[in-house]
Motif scaffolding. Structure first.
Motif, PDB file in Angstrom:
ATOM      1  N   VAL A  87       0.837  -1.202   0.000  1.00  0.00           N
ATOM      2  CA  VAL A  87       0.000   0.000   0.000  1.00  0.00           C
ATOM      3  C   VAL A  87       0.872   1.253   0.000  1.00  0.00           C
ATOM      4  O   VAL A  87       0.556   2.244  -0.664  1.00  0.00           O
ATOM      5  CB  VAL A  87      -0.955  -0.008   1.216  1.00  0.00           C
ATOM      6  N   THR A  88       1.991   1.190   0.701  1.00  0.00           N
ATOM      7  CA  THR A  88       2.881   2.348   0.734  1.00  0.00           C
ATOM      8  C   THR A  88       3.378   2.681  -0.667  1.00  0.00           C
ATOM      9  O   THR A  88       3.332   3.836  -1.099  1.00  0.00           O
ATOM     10  CB  THR A  88       4.092   2.046   1.638  1.00  0.00           C
ATOM     11  N   HIS A  89       3.849   1.653  -1.375  1.00  0.00           N
ATOM     12  CA  HIS A  89       4.339   1.899  -2.733  1.00  0.00           C
ATOM     13  C   HIS A  89       3.215   2.427  -3.613  1.00  0.00           C
ATOM     14  O   HIS A  89       3.408   3.350  -4.400  1.00  0.00           O
ATOM     15  CB  HIS A  89       4.898   0.610  -3.343  1.00  0.00           C
ATOM     16  N   ALA A  90       2.031   1.859  -3.463  1.00  0.00           N
ATOM     17  CA  ALA A  90       0.905   2.292  -4.286  1.00  0.00           C
ATOM     18  C   ALA A  90       0.588   3.754  -4.014  1.00  0.00           C
ATOM     19  O   ALA A  90       0.418   4.551  -4.947  1.00  0.00           O
ATOM     20  CB  ALA A  90      -0.316   1.424  -3.999  1.00  0.00           C
ATOM     21  N   ARG A  91       0.548   4.112  -2.746  1.00  0.00           N
ATOM     22  CA  ARG A  91       0.181   5.496  -2.413  1.00  0.00           C
ATOM     23  C   ARG A  91       1.247   6.485  -2.854  1.00  0.00           C
ATOM     24  O   ARG A  91       0.963   7.657  -3.099  1.00  0.00           O
ATOM     25  CB  ARG A  91      -0.073   5.616  -0.912  1.00  0.00           C
ATOM     26  N   THR A  92       2.503   6.022  -2.958  1.00  0.00           N
ATOM     27  CA  THR A  92       3.566   6.922  -3.394  1.00  0.00           C
ATOM     28  C   THR A  92       3.407   7.328  -4.851  1.00  0.00           C
ATOM     29  O   THR A  92       3.631   8.479  -5.208  1.00  0.00           O
ATOM     30  CB  THR A  92       4.943   6.248  -3.205  1.00  0.00           C
ATOM     31  N   ASP A 145      -2.199   7.500  -9.023  1.00  0.00           N
ATOM     32  CA  ASP A 145      -3.171   8.581  -9.205  1.00  0.00           C
ATOM     33  C   ASP A 145      -4.563   8.034  -9.000  1.00  0.00           C
ATOM     34  O   ASP A 145      -5.512   8.763  -8.753  1.00  0.00           O
ATOM     35  CB  ASP A 145      -3.105   9.123 -10.634  1.00  0.00           C
ATOM     36  N   HIS A 146      -4.671   6.738  -9.161  1.00  0.00           N
ATOM     37  CA  HIS A 146      -5.967   6.128  -9.341  1.00  0.00           C
ATOM     38  C   HIS A 146      -5.789   4.693  -8.871  1.00  0.00           C
ATOM     39  O   HIS A 146      -4.753   4.082  -9.143  1.00  0.00           O
ATOM     40  CB  HIS A 146      -6.277   6.210 -10.846  1.00  0.00           C
ATOM     41  N   PHE A 147      -6.734   4.167  -8.113  1.00  0.00           N
ATOM     42  CA  PHE A 147      -6.547   2.857  -7.493  1.00  0.00           C
ATOM     43  C   PHE A 147      -7.744   1.973  -7.777  1.00  0.00           C
ATOM     44  O   PHE A 147      -8.882   2.444  -7.786  1.00  0.00           O
ATOM     45  CB  PHE A 147      -6.394   3.001  -5.970  1.00  0.00           C
ATOM     46  N   ALA A 148      -7.472   0.695  -8.004  1.00  0.00           N
ATOM     47  CA  ALA A 148      -8.567  -0.254  -8.112  1.00  0.00           C
ATOM     48  C   ALA A 148      -8.199  -1.444  -7.237  1.00  0.00           C
ATOM     49  O   ALA A 148      -7.058  -1.899  -7.249  1.00  0.00           O
ATOM     50  CB  ALA A 148      -8.759  -0.696  -9.555  1.00  0.00           C
ATOM     51  N   VAL A 149      -9.151  -1.913  -6.453  1.00  0.00           N
ATOM     52  CA  VAL A 149      -8.893  -3.047  -5.574  1.00  0.00           C
ATOM     53  C   VAL A 149      -9.699  -4.230  -6.074  1.00  0.00           C
ATOM     54  O   VAL A 149     -10.911  -4.128  -6.284  1.00  0.00           O
ATOM     55  CB  VAL A 149      -9.276  -2.713  -4.115  1.00  0.00           C
ATOM     56  N   LEU A 150      -9.028  -5.344  -6.280  1.00  0.00           N
ATOM     57  CA  LEU A 150      -9.710  -6.571  -6.695  1.00  0.00           C
ATOM     58  C   LEU A 150      -9.867  -7.474  -5.482  1.00  0.00           C
ATOM     59  O   LEU A 150      -8.926  -7.673  -4.723  1.00  0.00           O
ATOM     60  CB  LEU A 150      -8.897  -7.329  -7.744  1.00  0.00           C
ATOM     61  N   ILE A 151     -11.063  -8.015  -5.317  1.00  0.00           N
ATOM     62  CA  ILE A 151     -11.274  -9.037  -4.291  1.00  0.00           C
ATOM     63  C   ILE A 151     -11.947 -10.218  -4.949  1.00  0.00           C
ATOM     64  O   ILE A 151     -12.996 -10.076  -5.564  1.00  0.00           O
ATOM     65  CB  ILE A 151     -12.155  -8.504  -3.138  1.00  0.00           C
ATOM     66  N   LYS A 183      -6.570   9.313  -5.998  1.00  0.00           N
ATOM     67  CA  LYS A 183      -5.605   9.696  -4.977  1.00  0.00           C
ATOM     68  C   LYS A 183      -6.255  10.592  -3.925  1.00  0.00           C
ATOM     69  O   LYS A 183      -7.014  11.491  -4.247  1.00  0.00           O
ATOM     70  CB  LYS A 183      -4.491  10.485  -5.678  1.00  0.00           C
ATOM     71  N   GLY A 184      -5.989  10.290  -2.668  1.00  0.00           N
ATOM     72  CA  GLY A 184      -6.469  11.146  -1.604  1.00  0.00           C
ATOM     73  C   GLY A 184      -7.884  10.854  -1.143  1.00  0.00           C
ATOM     74  O   GLY A 184      -8.343  11.424  -0.155  1.00  0.00           O
ATOM     75  N   GLU A 185      -8.589   9.973  -1.861  1.00  0.00           N
ATOM     76  CA  GLU A 185      -9.970   9.716  -1.463  1.00  0.00           C
ATOM     77  C   GLU A 185     -10.096   8.714  -0.325  1.00  0.00           C
ATOM     78  O   GLU A 185     -11.140   8.601   0.293  1.00  0.00           O
ATOM     79  CB  GLU A 185     -10.789   9.215  -2.670  1.00  0.00           C
ATOM     80  N   LYS A 186      -9.036   7.930  -0.113  1.00  0.00           N
ATOM     81  CA  LYS A 186      -9.116   6.927   0.946  1.00  0.00           C
ATOM     82  C   LYS A 186      -7.820   6.934   1.747  1.00  0.00           C
ATOM     83  O   LYS A 186      -6.739   7.178   1.207  1.00  0.00           O
ATOM     84  CB  LYS A 186      -9.340   5.536   0.346  1.00  0.00           C
ATOM     85  N   SER A 187      -7.934   6.621   3.011  1.00  0.00           N
ATOM     86  CA  SER A 187      -6.743   6.596   3.849  1.00  0.00           C
ATOM     87  C   SER A 187      -6.036   5.255   3.691  1.00  0.00           C
ATOM     88  O   SER A 187      -6.584   4.295   3.165  1.00  0.00           O
ATOM     89  CB  SER A 187      -7.133   6.791   5.308  1.00  0.00           C
TER      90      SER A 187
END
Ligand SMILES: Nc1ncnc2c1ncn2[C@@H]1O[C@H](COP(=O)(O)OP(=O)(O)OP(=O)(O)O)[C@@H](O)[C@H]1O
Ligand SMILES: [Mg+2]
Lengths: 271, 351
Positions: free
Chosen positions: A207-212, A215-221, A231-235
């Protein structure tokens, strides 16, 4: 909103009876880093194999600049400007930097009536290309790729993709096997690729590398897209929770915290 | 950024002797070079220098040339990640082909030569197709064709001629080109070997196709993804080894004026040993034509040099066994050195 460089709409993939991906829709813009997060087995690698032409989706659409495309092989994906860098980067450890950089596209020059591989030019171009990504330690294109560090190999593979005109750069866990310094270097290279206007799809558990860089994140479950945010929408905690399947992570978090304290050399959380 | 060319050591006018030596140490043929020198010293010491005299040299050069024409394609295939042991059956099969067609049935010699070469091409093509189309390892594929071709050769020879050995008279031109002694001692095949070495060396190390071969042996998937026609390349390489094997077979028949059904099995191990001594990595992706040539020479010198010593010839196998093992250990060391090699920036250079 501009047309995305690459758009996935309703992608499903099953291997026989096993459904691996359900209804995935994603888009990436040029000059943007999309981080694909997810636990082991979530389907990240399967998704990028679809993007790089290794698998065909069972159903769904892939569009580039608004036009539908179909990749029947890794070659056709790379002909569309999609370059995939696998975990260990250059996979020809016993080839020289120059030779592996130009595999399949070797520069040649005339030698009497014959055409020969232009080793000097290949080495020069390859060395210049990696050095542009800040790997100044590499100055001899005759060195073998296997002698480079993991980060240098990633840099070489990324430089190669950029040199051959990639527009979408897919990186499958490029920082997974790297130490802190090397990982930081690769992240810097990812940002450089973004600055050059590439669309980057960055797969990671970290998560650290991703947040660094993201710009845009997608989580697969379990094969479905559980979240899609900017970016910035979730902690950090929210992302970690999501990746773990949304379950309460408080106690594990505490465990991780204490682990981080007792194990030096782990990346400090970024501010 | 400085304007100097970052690539200094390779293209520059004259690298320092130390740098040149350093580059040489990191080449794949380094261990085979040491092996060759060791063997030369050993046999000069125990057998005197007569094996270096023209007639002595001819004895091992003849062996080296026949073996070398097989070891070369076997080595190139190994660099590409494949093994071909069917050569052990293709050699006698093509000897028998030319002997039966041009000897037993008295067809023109050219017909026999073409038929023998075609046989090698066909077996090579079958090997290549099977390797590309099935997931069966090349060792198994060529083991199968080794037995199949050997069985066919024996069966057809007995049916067609009633014998397992057939005489052939090639006539002056064919003998001149393919099966003659030059200066009473040197087989003409030595010149063919040199020619094939030059062509293979050019293709592997100077043409772009050489890069494809190394990439294929390094990682087949990545090579294919990089746009290399890996299937076609694989088939071409098996065609090369099949053709070379049939070439040796037919030239042996012309040289000795006869062909036997079982005269090739020793080439299987001998070629693999030569190639591995020559620094080719058994799993592919690393090696050189110079190394293969040096490995072949080393093997042949041990094989023939033993007759110039007072030792029983059986000891040659022991020496080759030890040499093979030592060569592989040295190859591993030099390969590790090549991998670890990183030229330090100018300021930090060692004195
Ligand atoms: N060829 C296949 N046939 C059947 N099932 C497969 C195949 N490839 C992947 N799967 C399954 O699909 C699921 C997702 O796998 P995938 O490799 O895409 O996960 P991942 O998110 O990349 O995991 P990791 O983080 O461990 O790399 C897994 O349950 C896996 O077993
Ligand atoms: Mg994966």
């Amino acid at each position: 909103m501009t047309t995305p460089l690459l758009r996935l709409a309703g992608i499903n993939k099953s291997f026989g009876p096993i459904d691996v991906l359900h209804d995935i829709s994603l888009e990436v813009q040029p000059g943007e880093v999309l981080c694909l997060l997810g636990d082991n087995g979530a389907g990240k690698s399967t998704l990028i194999k679809i993007l790089s032409g290794v698998y065909a989706p069972t159903s769904g659409r892939i569009e580039m600049e608004g036009k539908p495309v179909a990749f029947d092989s890794p070659r056709s994906a790379s002909a569309h400007g999609i370059a995939t860098v696998h975990q260990f980067g250059g996979t020809f450890p016993l080839m020289s930097i120059g030779r592996s950089f130009f595999v399949g596209a070797e520069p040649t020059r005339r030698w009497g009536p014959l055409r020969i591989y232009d080793r000097k030019r290949a080495n020069e171009i390859a060395v210049t290309a990696v050095r542009e990504f800040g790997i100044t330690r590499i100055d001899d294109g005759d060195r073998l790729v296997g002698g480079l560090s993991g980060g240098e190999r990633q840099a070489l593979a990324i430089a190669r993709a950029v040199h051959f005109g990639a527009r979408v750069l897919i990186l499958d866990e490029p920082t997974a096997a790297l130490g802190v310094k090397e990982a930081a270097h690769v992240l810097r290279i990812v940002l450089q690729a973004r600055r050059r206007g590439l669309a980057v799809i960055f797969i990671t558990h970290n998560v650290t590398h991703a947040r660094t860089v993201g710009d845009h994140f997608a989580v697969l479950i379990r094969g479905a897209k559980a979240a899609d945010f900017r970016k910035g929408e979730k902690s950090r905690e929210e992302i970690t929770d999501l990746m773990a399947g949304g379950e309460a992570m408080a106690e594990l978090d505490a465990e991780i915290e204490s682990y981080m304290v007792t194990h030096e050399g782990h990346p400090p959380p970024v501010g | 950024m400085k304007s100097t060319n970052p690539v200094q050591p390779s293209g520059g006018p004259a690298p320092a002797p130390a740098a040149r030596l350093g580059n040489f140490v990191r080449r794949p043929e380094m261990a085979s070079f040491i092996g060759l020198v060791a063997v030369l010293v050993f046999f000069s010491f125990f057998g005197g220098t007569s094996f270096l005299s023209p007639s002595g040299a001819a004895s091992w050069l003849n062996v080296a040339a026949e073996l070398g024409i097989i070891a070369l394609p076997v080595g190139v295939l190994m660099i590409a990640g494949y093994l071909d042991i069917s050569i052990g059956a293709v050699i006698p099969a093509s000897s028998m082909t030319i002997a039966i067609i041009s000897g037993h049935f008295h067809a023109p010699i050219l017909v026999g030569i073409v038929a023998a070469l075609a046989l090698g091409l066909v077996v090579g093509f079958i090997n290549g197709m099977l390797v590309v189309r099935t997931a069966v390892p090349s060792l198994i594929v060529t083991l199968a064709t080794l037995f199949a071709v050997a069985g066919l050769t024996l069966g057809l020879s007995v049916i067609l001629t009633g014998s397992t050995s057939v005489a052939i008279d090639g006539g002056p031109i064919a003998k001149l080109l393919l099966g003659q002694f030059v200066d009473k001692a040197f087989e003409v095949i030595i010149f063919w070997w040199i020619a094939i070495v030059l062509v293979a060396g050019f293709v592997l190390h100077f043409s772009r196709y050489g890069n494809w071969i190394f990439a294929l042996g390094g990682d087949k998937e990545s090579a294919r993804n990089a746009g290399i026609p890996t299937d076609r390349l694989t088939i071409v390489l098996f065609l090369f080894s099949g053709t070379c094997a049939s070439f040796v077979g037919l030239s042996q028949a012309l040289l000795y004026n006869s062909a036997q059904v079982s005269a090739g099995q020793s080439f299987i191990f001998n070629s693999i040993i030569s190639v591995v001594i020559g620094g080719v990595l058994l799993t592919g992706g690393y090696g050189s034509v110079v190394g293969i040539v040096l490995g072949t020479l080393t093997f042949s010198i041990v094989n023939q040099g033993i007759y110039y010593t007072g030792f029983n010839a059986n000891w040659a196998s022991l020496i080759i066994g030890v040499l093979l093992f030592a060569a592989v250990l040295m190859n591993n060391t030099f390969r590790t050195m090549a991998l670890a090699y990183a030229p330090r920036a100018k300021g930090g250079a060692k004195p």
